[in-house]
Motif scaffolding. Structure first.
Motif, PDB file in Angstrom:
ATOM      1  N   THR A   1      -3.685  31.969  47.158  1.00  0.00           N
ATOM      2  CA  THR A   1      -3.821  33.361  47.601  1.00  0.00           C
ATOM      3  C   THR A   1      -3.757  33.444  49.126  1.00  0.00           C
ATOM      4  OG1 THR A   1      -5.211  33.777  45.683  1.00  0.00           O
ATOM      5  CG2 THR A   1      -5.244  35.447  47.412  1.00  0.00           C
ATOM      6  N   GLU A   2      -4.362  32.487  49.785  1.00  0.00           N
ATOM      7  CA  GLU A   2      -4.339  32.495  51.249  1.00  0.00           C
ATOM      8  C   GLU A   2      -2.912  32.308  51.766  1.00  0.00           C
ATOM      9  OE1 GLU A   2      -7.051  29.745  53.144  1.00  0.00           O
ATOM     10  OE2 GLU A   2      -6.032  30.052  55.067  1.00  0.00           O
ATOM     11  N   LYS A   3      -2.250  31.353  51.196  1.00  0.00           N
ATOM     12  CA  LYS A   3      -0.869  31.075  51.611  1.00  0.00           C
ATOM     13  C   LYS A   3       0.029  32.294  51.335  1.00  0.00           C
ATOM     14  CE  LYS A   3       2.770  28.229  52.230  1.00  0.00           C
ATOM     15  NZ  LYS A   3       3.103  27.455  53.343  1.00  0.00           N
ATOM     16  N   ALA A   4      -0.131  32.871  50.141  1.00  0.00           N
ATOM     17  CA  ALA A   4       0.686  34.034  49.771  1.00  0.00           C
ATOM     18  C   ALA A   4       0.396  35.214  50.700  1.00  0.00           C
ATOM     19  CB  ALA A   4       0.410  34.414  48.318  1.00  0.00           C
ATOM     20  N   SER A   5      -0.879  35.402  51.059  1.00  0.00           N
ATOM     21  CA  SER A   5      -1.238  36.522  51.937  1.00  0.00           C
ATOM     22  C   SER A   5      -0.594  36.352  53.303  1.00  0.00           C
ATOM     23  CB  SER A   5      -2.766  36.595  52.111  1.00  0.00           C
ATOM     24  OG  SER A   5      -3.379  36.680  50.854  1.00  0.00           O
ATOM     25  N   GLU A   6      -0.658  35.128  53.793  1.00  0.00           N
ATOM     26  CA  GLU A   6      -0.045  34.819  55.085  1.00  0.00           C
ATOM     27  C   GLU A   6       1.447  35.186  55.075  1.00  0.00           C
ATOM     28  OE1 GLU A   6       0.437  30.526  56.458  1.00  0.00           O
ATOM     29  OE2 GLU A   6      -1.741  30.759  56.219  1.00  0.00           O
ATOM     30  N   LEU A   7       2.112  34.764  54.004  1.00  0.00           N
ATOM     31  CA  LEU A   7       3.556  35.002  53.909  1.00  0.00           C
ATOM     32  C   LEU A   7       3.862  36.486  53.727  1.00  0.00           C
ATOM     33  CD1 LEU A   7       4.366  31.882  51.728  1.00  0.00           C
ATOM     34  CD2 LEU A   7       5.377  32.357  53.968  1.00  0.00           C
ATOM     35  N   LEU A   8       3.016  37.176  52.965  1.00  0.00           N
ATOM     36  CA  LEU A   8       3.237  38.620  52.786  1.00  0.00           C
ATOM     37  C   LEU A   8       3.066  39.340  54.115  1.00  0.00           C
ATOM     38  CD1 LEU A   8       1.469  39.401  49.375  1.00  0.00           C
ATOM     39  CD2 LEU A   8       3.918  39.567  49.900  1.00  0.00           C
ATOM     40  N   ASN A   9       2.085  38.919  54.885  1.00  0.00           N
ATOM     41  CA  ASN A   9       1.894  39.511  56.213  1.00  0.00           C
ATOM     42  C   ASN A   9       3.124  39.282  57.070  1.00  0.00           C
ATOM     43  OD1 ASN A   9      -0.547  40.933  56.678  1.00  0.00           O
ATOM     44  ND2 ASN A   9      -1.652  39.019  56.272  1.00  0.00           N
ATOM     45  N   ARG A  10       3.630  38.100  56.976  1.00  0.00           N
ATOM     46  CA  ARG A  10       4.792  37.756  57.783  1.00  0.00           C
ATOM     47  C   ARG A  10       5.971  38.684  57.507  1.00  0.00           C
ATOM     48  NH1 ARG A  10       8.327  32.184  58.117  1.00  0.00           N
ATOM     49  NH2 ARG A  10      10.161  33.282  58.841  1.00  0.00           N
ATOM     50  N   ILE A  11       6.178  39.029  56.245  1.00  0.00           N
ATOM     51  CA  ILE A  11       7.317  39.911  55.937  1.00  0.00           C
ATOM     52  C   ILE A  11       6.897  41.385  55.898  1.00  0.00           C
ATOM     53  CG2 ILE A  11       8.648  38.136  54.717  1.00  0.00           C
ATOM     54  CD1 ILE A  11       7.763  39.483  52.061  1.00  0.00           C
ATOM     55  N   GLY A  12       5.647  41.651  56.311  1.00  0.00           N
ATOM     56  CA  GLY A  12       5.193  43.038  56.412  1.00  0.00           C
ATOM     57  C   GLY A  12       4.961  43.714  55.072  1.00  0.00           C
ATOM     58  N   LEU A  13       4.674  42.926  54.036  1.00  0.00           N
ATOM     59  CA  LEU A  13       4.474  43.525  52.708  1.00  0.00           C
ATOM     60  C   LEU A  13       3.096  43.213  52.132  1.00  0.00           C
ATOM     61  CD1 LEU A  13       7.965  42.940  50.975  1.00  0.00           C
ATOM     62  CD2 LEU A  13       7.055  45.067  51.954  1.00  0.00           C
ATOM     63  N   TYR A  14       2.146  42.894  53.007  1.00  0.00           N
ATOM     64  CA  TYR A  14       0.816  42.559  52.485  1.00  0.00           C
ATOM     65  C   TYR A  14       0.213  43.733  51.721  1.00  0.00           C
ATOM     66  CZ  TYR A  14      -3.973  40.974  52.095  1.00  0.00           C
ATOM     67  OH  TYR A  14      -5.192  40.615  51.587  1.00  0.00           O
ATOM     68  N   ASP A  15       0.506  44.926  52.182  1.00  0.00           N
ATOM     69  CA  ASP A  15      -0.084  46.105  51.492  1.00  0.00           C
ATOM     70  C   ASP A  15       0.499  46.310  50.091  1.00  0.00           C
ATOM     71  OD1 ASP A  15       2.387  46.720  52.626  1.00  0.00           O
ATOM     72  OD2 ASP A  15       1.923  48.858  52.739  1.00  0.00           O
ATOM     73  N   LYS A  16       1.511  45.543  49.724  1.00  0.00           N
ATOM     74  CA  LYS A  16       2.085  45.667  48.374  1.00  0.00           C
ATOM     75  C   LYS A  16       1.540  44.593  47.425  1.00  0.00           C
ATOM     76  CE  LYS A  16       5.280  48.778  49.494  1.00  0.00           C
ATOM     77  NZ  LYS A  16       5.038  50.201  49.165  1.00  0.00           N
ATOM     78  N   LYS A  17       0.529  43.878  47.837  1.00  0.00           N
ATOM     79  CA  LYS A  17       0.111  42.711  47.047  1.00  0.00           C
ATOM     80  C   LYS A  17      -0.348  43.066  45.638  1.00  0.00           C
ATOM     81  CE  LYS A  17      -4.601  42.176  48.962  1.00  0.00           C
ATOM     82  NZ  LYS A  17      -5.348  42.788  47.862  1.00  0.00           N
ATOM     83  N   ASP A  18      -0.895  44.273  45.440  1.00  0.00           N
ATOM     84  CA  ASP A  18      -1.367  44.629  44.098  1.00  0.00           C
ATOM     85  C   ASP A  18      -0.364  45.504  43.335  1.00  0.00           C
ATOM     86  OD1 ASP A  18      -3.797  43.247  44.450  1.00  0.00           O
ATOM     87  OD2 ASP A  18      -4.526  44.916  45.695  1.00  0.00           O
ATOM     88  N   GLU A  19       0.757  45.757  43.966  1.00  0.00           N
ATOM     89  CA  GLU A  19       1.799  46.577  43.343  1.00  0.00           C
ATOM     90  C   GLU A  19       2.541  45.760  42.279  1.00  0.00           C
ATOM     91  OE1 GLU A  19       2.444  49.703  42.746  1.00  0.00           O
ATOM     92  OE2 GLU A  19       2.496  50.172  44.904  1.00  0.00           O
ATOM     93  N   TYR A  20       3.199  46.465  41.341  1.00  0.00           N
ATOM     94  CA  TYR A  20       4.034  45.759  40.362  1.00  0.00           C
ATOM     95  C   TYR A  20       5.489  45.806  40.829  1.00  0.00           C
ATOM     96  CZ  TYR A  20       0.056  45.188  37.365  1.00  0.00           C
ATOM     97  OH  TYR A  20      -1.152  44.785  36.885  1.00  0.00           O
ATOM     98  N   PRO A  21       6.270  44.773  40.513  1.00  0.00           N
ATOM     99  CA  PRO A  21       7.644  44.703  41.032  1.00  0.00           C
ATOM    100  C   PRO A  21       8.467  45.956  40.737  1.00  0.00           C
ATOM    101  CG  PRO A  21       7.043  42.603  40.075  1.00  0.00           C
ATOM    102  CD  PRO A  21       5.911  43.548  39.776  1.00  0.00           C
ATOM    103  N   GLY A  22       8.241  46.586  39.582  1.00  0.00           N
ATOM    104  CA  GLY A  22       9.008  47.775  39.217  1.00  0.00           C
ATOM    105  C   GLY A  22       8.920  48.897  40.243  1.00  0.00           C
ATOM    106  N   ARG A  23       7.890  48.867  41.076  1.00  0.00           N
ATOM    107  CA  ARG A  23       7.708  49.936  42.061  1.00  0.00           C
ATOM    108  C   ARG A  23       8.164  49.537  43.465  1.00  0.00           C
ATOM    109  NH1 ARG A  23       3.682  53.967  40.637  1.00  0.00           N
ATOM    110  NH2 ARG A  23       2.963  53.856  42.807  1.00  0.00           N
ATOM    111  N   LEU A  24       8.884  48.425  43.538  1.00  0.00           N
ATOM    112  CA  LEU A  24       9.385  47.980  44.849  1.00  0.00           C
ATOM    113  C   LEU A  24      10.888  48.187  44.938  1.00  0.00           C
ATOM    114  CD1 LEU A  24       7.550  44.525  45.086  1.00  0.00           C
ATOM    115  CD2 LEU A  24       6.818  46.701  46.086  1.00  0.00           C
TER     116      LEU A  24
END
Ligand SMILES: Nc1ncnc2c1ncn2[C@@H]1O[C@H](COP(=O)(O)OP(=O)(O)OP(=O)(O)O)[C@@H](O)[C@H]1O
Ligand SMILES: [Mg+2]
Length: 366
Positions: free
Chosen positions: A240-263
């Motif tokens: 989770t820590e690693k994934a959060s870091e990477l999501l932050n890097r691509i500016g999508l951390y706020d989508k972490k609880d979203e489902y792919p269908g809504r992206l």
């Protein structure tokens, strides 16, 4: 890092790869281009054994991912009974027509009664070898020369080995027909020494697909941590820590609880790239990562791939984005008809294409 050695892949009657060899070195960015159906995806999928090649070998550093292909190990072939009986036959001044080859090796392996009956039916066996060559094995005749040249590459120590005999064995596919348990044991031993569980190898090789292949019933975060936690490579907290870091890097951390269908497509593909990064891969294989995207989303995905390239990630990318290939790749390959027709530095590749089909291909798309 990845070594593809003379691989063939057939699906039923369809021959898709016809003797492909390539070496992907650490830090390289290799772009593969070519017409639809030329075998680009199949080659990529063979590199991490999502498809098992029909012949040939794939190595990841010093680990073998496929079964041993005896036809590219002359030292192994030279230990077989088939080899020895052919060598002694040729030194006895015998002719080496296919029928003789087939009969002699058969006789030496099968022993007494069978040998006698084979002798009386010599021409019959010869015909069956020829029939095999004219029918189901015809494609081999077509690619035999290339296959032979390729196989020579992987055999640096051929001193003392009778290459004429090796070639006969190869051309007439005699090992499978004639060799018995000792030979199988030798193959098995060679595999035992070199082969690695494909799942272990796959952890080192990330893959990103055209259609993202995210699990739509899992949140973004659960998509990202699924593989490392299921395989017990990382604890949930670590992943989770690693994934959060990477999501932050691509500016999508706020989508972490979203489902792919809504992206959006671009977001999904960047998540898919991050999913492979969570596993800390040493090389990533991209199969047309942008061709399912709306044009305005292509840029953000290419930008992420470009950053990874600049950071030194080894990558192989099948793409139709010629500008990207030209700028980012260190080497470009052109596939057509199941073989690599040409490869070069991007500069030379685009400025000076040699192969006629490559010239035609480039003239259509540039
Ligand atoms: N699993 C399979 N079963 C049967 N045939 C297959 C399979 N996978 C690929 N093929 C066939 O192999 C050929 C090469 O397919 P491949 O997907 O490697 O081509 P490609 O170069 O990636 O093409 P594209 O640019 O359209 O993605 C095609 O004719 C395809 O239909
Ligand atoms: Mg493809």
């Amino acid at each position: 890092m990845i070594s593809v050695r003379n691989i063939y892949k057939t699906f039923g009657d369809l021959q898709v790869l016809k003797g492909v060899s390539c070496e992907i070195e650490k830090g390289e960015k290799v772009a593969i281009i070519g017409p639809s159906g030329s075998g680009k995806s199949t080659l990529l999928r063979c590199m991490n054994l999502l498809e098992e090649p029909t012949y040939g070998e794939v190595w990841l550093d010093d680990k073998l991912l496929t079964p041993i292909d005896p036809y590219i190990h002359y030292d192994l072939m030279a230990k077989t009974k088939t080899y020895h009986s052919l060598v002694s036959a040729s030194s006895n001044g015998g002719s080496s027509s296919p029928s003789d080859v087939s009969n002699r090796t058969k006789a030496s392996n099968d022993g007494g009664d069978k040998a006698a009956s084979d002798k009386s039916g010599a021409s019959g066996t010869g015909q069956s070898v020829n029939a095999a060559l004219n029918g189901k094995k015809l494609y081999e005749a077509e690619v035999l020369e290339k296959s032979w040249q390729e196989a020579l590459k992987w055999n640096t120590e051929v001193s003392g080995i009778n290459l004429d005999v090796i070639r006969q064995i190869k051309d007439y596919d005699l090992l499978k027909k004639n060799e018995g348990s000792e030979y199988k044991a030798a193959l098995k031993e060679m595999e035992r020494v070199n082969r690695v569980d494909v799942n272990l190898a796959r952890q080192r090789v990330g893959m990103v697909f055209q259609h993202f292949n995210l699990f739509n019933n899992l949140s973004v975060m659960n998509n990202l941590i699924l593989a490392p936690t299921t395989l017990k490579l990382q604890s949930e907290a670590e992943a989770t820590e690693k994934a959060s870091e990477l999501l932050n890097r691509i500016g999508l951390y706020d989508k972490k609880d979203e489902y792919p269908g809504r992206l959006s497509g671009g977001q999904k593909q960047r998540i898919a790239i991050v999913r492979s990064l969570v596993m800390n891969p040493e090389v990533i294989l991209f199969d047309e990562p942008t061709s399912a995207l709306d044009p305005e989303m292509v840029g953000e995905v290419l930008e992420l791939i470009r950053e990874l390239a600049e950071e030194g990630m080894t990558m192989v990318i099948v793409t139709h984005e010629m500008g990207f290939a030209r700028e980012v790749a260190t080497r470009v390959m052109f596939m057509d008809g199941g073989i690599i027709q040409e490869e070069n530095t991007p500069k030379e590749f685009f400025a000076n294409p040699q192969n006629a089909r490559l010239q035609e291909f480039l003239s259509k798309i540039l």
